[in-house]
Motif scaffolding. Structure first.
Motif, PDB file in Angstrom:
ATOM      1  N   UNK A 166     -18.225   1.557   3.875  1.00  0.00           N
ATOM      2  CA  UNK A 166     -17.322   2.053   2.828  1.00  0.00           C
ATOM      3  C   UNK A 166     -16.092   2.752   3.398  1.00  0.00           C
ATOM      4  N   UNK A 167     -16.212   3.649   4.396  1.00  0.00           N
ATOM      5  CA  UNK A 167     -15.000   4.303   4.915  1.00  0.00           C
ATOM      6  C   UNK A 167     -13.964   3.308   5.440  1.00  0.00           C
ATOM      7  N   UNK A 168     -14.410   2.273   6.130  1.00  0.00           N
ATOM      8  CA  UNK A 168     -13.482   1.254   6.630  1.00  0.00           C
ATOM      9  C   UNK A 168     -12.834   0.512   5.460  1.00  0.00           C
ATOM     10  N   UNK A 169     -13.640   0.193   4.457  1.00  0.00           N
ATOM     11  CA  UNK A 169     -13.104  -0.511   3.286  1.00  0.00           C
ATOM     12  C   UNK A 169     -12.084   0.353   2.558  1.00  0.00           C
ATOM     13  N   UNK A 170     -12.387   1.645   2.415  1.00  0.00           N
ATOM     14  CA  UNK A 170     -11.456   2.547   1.739  1.00  0.00           C
ATOM     15  C   UNK A 170     -10.163   2.697   2.540  1.00  0.00           C
ATOM     16  N   UNK A 171     -10.303   2.855   3.850  1.00  0.00           N
ATOM     17  CA  UNK A 171      -9.105   2.973   4.695  1.00  0.00           C
ATOM     18  C   UNK A 171      -8.264   1.706   4.618  1.00  0.00           C
ATOM     19  N   UNK A 172      -8.929   0.564   4.640  1.00  0.00           N
ATOM     20  CA  UNK A 172      -8.218  -0.715   4.535  1.00  0.00           C
ATOM     21  C   UNK A 172      -7.463  -0.807   3.221  1.00  0.00           C
ATOM     22  N   UNK A 173      -8.080  -0.325   2.151  1.00  0.00           N
ATOM     23  CA  UNK A 173      -7.423  -0.350   0.841  1.00  0.00           C
ATOM     24  C   UNK A 173      -6.134   0.467   0.859  1.00  0.00           C
ATOM     25  N   UNK A 174      -6.167   1.643   1.497  1.00  0.00           N
ATOM     26  CA  UNK A 174      -4.967   2.481   1.558  1.00  0.00           C
ATOM     27  C   UNK A 174      -3.907   1.864   2.469  1.00  0.00           C
ATOM     28  N   UNK A 179       1.263  -1.123   2.927  1.00  0.00           N
ATOM     29  CA  UNK A 179       1.946  -2.368   3.264  1.00  0.00           C
ATOM     30  C   UNK A 179       2.685  -2.934   2.060  1.00  0.00           C
ATOM     31  N   UNK A 180       2.133  -2.674   0.862  1.00  0.00           N
ATOM     32  CA  UNK A 180       2.761  -3.193  -0.353  1.00  0.00           C
ATOM     33  C   UNK A 180       3.927  -2.328  -0.814  1.00  0.00           C
ATOM     34  N   UNK A 181       3.739  -0.998  -0.786  1.00  0.00           N
ATOM     35  CA  UNK A 181       4.767  -0.109  -1.335  1.00  0.00           C
ATOM     36  C   UNK A 181       5.804   0.317  -0.311  1.00  0.00           C
ATOM     37  N   UNK A 182       5.396   0.431   0.967  1.00  0.00           N
ATOM     38  CA  UNK A 182       6.255   0.935   2.045  1.00  0.00           C
ATOM     39  C   UNK A 182       6.811   2.327   1.721  1.00  0.00           C
ATOM     40  N   UNK A 183       5.992   3.115   1.007  1.00  0.00           N
ATOM     41  CA  UNK A 183       6.369   4.494   0.708  1.00  0.00           C
ATOM     42  C   UNK A 183       5.804   5.415   1.780  1.00  0.00           C
ATOM     43  N   UNK A 188       1.351   8.347   4.904  1.00  0.00           N
ATOM     44  CA  UNK A 188       0.601   9.534   5.317  1.00  0.00           C
ATOM     45  C   UNK A 188      -0.867   9.442   4.896  1.00  0.00           C
ATOM     46  N   UNK A 189      -1.107   9.000   3.664  1.00  0.00           N
ATOM     47  CA  UNK A 189      -2.482   8.879   3.173  1.00  0.00           C
ATOM     48  C   UNK A 189      -3.246   7.845   3.989  1.00  0.00           C
ATOM     49  N   UNK A 190      -2.627   6.688   4.197  1.00  0.00           N
ATOM     50  CA  UNK A 190      -3.292   5.617   4.949  1.00  0.00           C
ATOM     51  C   UNK A 190      -3.603   6.064   6.370  1.00  0.00           C
ATOM     52  N   UNK A 191      -2.644   6.721   7.007  1.00  0.00           N
ATOM     53  CA  UNK A 191      -2.851   7.158   8.392  1.00  0.00           C
ATOM     54  C   UNK A 191      -3.978   8.183   8.490  1.00  0.00           C
ATOM     55  N   UNK A 192      -4.045   9.107   7.521  1.00  0.00           N
ATOM     56  CA  UNK A 192      -5.119  10.102   7.529  1.00  0.00           C
ATOM     57  C   UNK A 192      -6.489   9.435   7.356  1.00  0.00           C
ATOM     58  N   UNK A 193      -6.559   8.448   6.473  1.00  0.00           N
ATOM     59  CA  UNK A 193      -7.825   7.741   6.246  1.00  0.00           C
ATOM     60  C   UNK A 193      -8.265   6.998   7.513  1.00  0.00           C
ATOM     61  N   UNK A 194      -7.320   6.340   8.151  1.00  0.00           N
ATOM     62  CA  UNK A 194      -7.649   5.566   9.350  1.00  0.00           C
ATOM     63  C   UNK A 194      -8.002   6.491  10.508  1.00  0.00           C
ATOM     64  N   UNK A 212       3.125  -1.500  12.120  1.00  0.00           N
ATOM     65  CA  UNK A 212       3.980  -2.655  11.831  1.00  0.00           C
ATOM     66  C   UNK A 212       4.683  -2.465  10.491  1.00  0.00           C
ATOM     67  N   UNK A 213       3.957  -1.947   9.505  1.00  0.00           N
ATOM     68  CA  UNK A 213       4.580  -1.691   8.199  1.00  0.00           C
ATOM     69  C   UNK A 213       5.598  -0.566   8.312  1.00  0.00           C
ATOM     70  N   UNK A 214       5.296   0.430   9.163  1.00  0.00           N
ATOM     71  CA  UNK A 214       6.235   1.535   9.294  1.00  0.00           C
ATOM     72  C   UNK A 214       7.538   1.086   9.946  1.00  0.00           C
ATOM     73  N   UNK A 215       7.462   0.084  10.802  1.00  0.00           N
ATOM     74  CA  UNK A 215       8.701  -0.474  11.358  1.00  0.00           C
ATOM     75  C   UNK A 215       9.587  -1.048  10.257  1.00  0.00           C
ATOM     76  N   UNK A 216       8.955  -1.616   9.229  1.00  0.00           N
ATOM     77  CA  UNK A 216       9.743  -2.109   8.088  1.00  0.00           C
ATOM     78  C   UNK A 216      10.426  -0.950   7.373  1.00  0.00           C
ATOM     79  N   UNK A 217       9.730   0.174   7.262  1.00  0.00           N
ATOM     80  CA  UNK A 217      10.328   1.360   6.648  1.00  0.00           C
ATOM     81  C   UNK A 217      11.518   1.834   7.475  1.00  0.00           C
ATOM     82  N   UNK A 218      11.332   1.867   8.788  1.00  0.00           N
ATOM     83  CA  UNK A 218      12.416   2.307   9.668  1.00  0.00           C
ATOM     84  C   UNK A 218      13.611   1.362   9.594  1.00  0.00           C
ATOM     85  N   UNK A 219      13.326   0.068   9.520  1.00  0.00           N
ATOM     86  CA  UNK A 219      14.402  -0.915   9.388  1.00  0.00           C
ATOM     87  C   UNK A 219      15.196  -0.665   8.107  1.00  0.00           C
TER      88      UNK A 219
END
Length: 290
Positions: A166-174, A179-183, A188-194, A212-219
């Motif tokens: 479950x923890x891996x599944x929950x982290x994957x969900x975040x 990756x979808x919102x790039x917010x 921060x939430x996803x990184x804390x979960x992982x 990789x998604x954060x690079x899109x944010x930086x771009x």
């Protein structure tokens, strides 16, 4: 045992019919005869309930055979679970204290246990498929209805594996949400979960996906900064910090993407600082060092 059950019911019915025909009808005392007929009616009601339970159980066996063969999708299990509860209710009409005979203990108890195990298995399968904590909790509550020991242990073992996943599944969900919102809030939430996960290949893969998604944010931030010169002073130092602290992966795809963006940033940043220096020098030439 379903065939033996039918034989037992037929024998009970024949015995009751014989008593009614040969003994009850021969009683001449009206009060005694009325009491015997009432007892016979009660027994007939119980036999009828047993026959209904057997019919429902036959339907259940057909459904179970279909399920075992085709593995009905989880979307269809809620209706089937309701069917099983109806079967259980029909069996319960007989009551544990009715017809105290080997028929009850030898046939109905195993029948009810098998119905319960099938119902429990559907909930465990759902938890295994979704890896949602709510489905895990519901499955655990169903497993607790089984008797302790070998009937319950296999389901507990399966759910223990679900709980570990479950923890891996929950982290994957975040991570997927970020990756979808790039917010950056989702980052921060996803990184804390992982980061809370134990070290594993799966954890490393999730960190790579975040970076990789954060690079899109930086771009996107870089493009916005270049298009808004009035806000560039405030952003330059922050953007440099992002490079230093956020991108740490050694995965070739991420290293390449980061290097490409960093190269563009270095060119733009050098030009930006040269322009700022020229602007300052021009001011000094025109106004002195005041």
């Amino acid at each position: 045992y379903d065939y033996k059950t039918l034989e037992d019911v037929s024998a009970l019915q024949a015995s009751l019919d014989s008593v009614l025909a040969n003994e009850v009808n021969a009683v001449t005392n009206p009060t005694q005869k009325e009491m015997l007929e009432a007892t016979a009616t009660t027994l007939q009601t119980k036999i009828d309930a047993i026959e209904r339970a057997i019919a429902k159980y036959a339907e259940f066996l057909d459904f179970k055979a279909e399920y075992d063969e085709t593995q009905i999708s989880l979307e269809n299990t809620s209706a089937k679970q309701e069917d099983i509860r109806l079967f259980e209710g029909t069996v319960s009409e007989i009551g544990d204290n009715s017809l105290q005979s080997s028929f009850i203990s030898a046939n109905l108890a195993p029948m009810k246990l098998e119905l319960l195990k099938f119902d429990v298995n559907l909930y465990v399968e759902r938890a295994e498929a979704t890896l949602l904590r709510s489905d895990y909790d519901l499955a655990m509550s169903k497993v607790s209805l089984l008797p302790y020991g070998p009937e319950r242990t296999p389901y507990q073992t399966r759910l223990a594996e679900v709980l570990n996943s479950i923890p891996v599944a929950e982290a994957t969900m975040y991570v997927e949400k970020f990756e979808e919102t790039l917010l950056k809030t989702d980052y921060t939430i996803a990184l804390n979960k992982v980061n809370a996960l134990p070290t594993s290949v799966g954890k490393s893969d999730l960190i790579d996906r975040i970076q990789l998604a954060y690079l899109q944010v930086m771009r996107a931030d870089f493009d916005i900064m270049k298009a808004n010169p009035n806000n560039q002073d405030a952003v330059v130092s922050v953007f440099t910090y992002e490079f230093i602290n956020k991108i740490t992966s050694t995965t070739p795809e991420i290293v390449s993407a980061e290097a490409e963006l960093r190269a563009e940033w270095d060119v733009w940043s050098d030009a930006f600082h040269i322009a700022k220096l020229e602007q300052r020098m021009g001011y000094i030439l025109n106004n002195g060092f005041n």
